[in-house]
Enzyme design. Structure first.
Site, PDB file in Angstrom:
ATOM      1  N   GLY A   1       3.772  23.354   7.802  1.00 34.14           N
ATOM      2  CA  GLY A   1       3.768  24.015   9.096  1.00 34.14           C
ATOM      3  C   GLY A   1       3.783  23.052  10.275  1.00 34.14           C
ATOM      4  N   ARG A   2       3.660  21.756  10.011  1.00 37.94           N
ATOM      5  CA  ARG A   2       3.717  20.792  11.108  1.00 37.94           C
ATOM      6  C   ARG A   2       5.169  20.532  11.482  1.00 37.94           C
ATOM      7  NH1 ARG A   2      -0.852  21.071   8.273  1.00 37.94           N
ATOM      8  NH2 ARG A   2      -2.691  20.460   9.449  1.00 37.94           N
TER       9      ARG A   2
ATOM     10  N   PRO B   1       0.814  -1.206   0.000  1.00 38.37           N
ATOM     11  CA  PRO B   1       0.000   0.000   0.000  1.00 38.37           C
ATOM     12  C   PRO B   1       0.858   1.271   0.000  1.00 38.37           C
ATOM     13  CG  PRO B   1      -0.751  -1.533   1.688  1.00 38.37           C
ATOM     14  CD  PRO B   1       0.568  -2.028   1.188  1.00 38.37           C
TER      15      PRO B   1
ATOM     16  N   LEU C   1      -1.276  21.354   4.413  1.00 34.98           N
ATOM     17  CA  LEU C   1      -0.527  22.596   4.407  1.00 34.98           C
ATOM     18  C   LEU C   1       0.740  22.443   5.230  1.00 34.98           C
ATOM     19  CD1 LEU C   1      -3.379  25.221   4.803  1.00 34.98           C
ATOM     20  CD2 LEU C   1      -2.016  24.748   2.760  1.00 34.98           C
TER      21      LEU C   1
END
Length: 60
Positions: A11-12, A2, A9
């Site tokens: 920013g993490r 898989p 977005l």
């Protein structure tokens, strides 16, 4: 084998992305029976200037 792509977005933190990859891998393994070592997770980060919602860029 898989393959999972997560689009989000930018920013993490690295820790958040690491946790996301671990949890997505666990869920895919549990639901498909695929061994964790065969699961590939891609994180595709987008910047606000390259993402639009309701006809406007998120940065605008």
């Amino acid at each position: 084998m898989p393959y999972v792509t997560v689009k989000m977005l930018a920013g993490r933190t690295d820790e958040q992305k690491k946790a996301l990859i671990e949890k997505v891998t666990d869920v895919v393994s549990e639901t498909t029976g695929a061994p964790a070592e065969k699961i590939v997770v891609f994180i595709d980060e987008m910047t606000k200037d390259n993402y639009g919602l309701a006809g406007k860029r998120l940065i605008d």
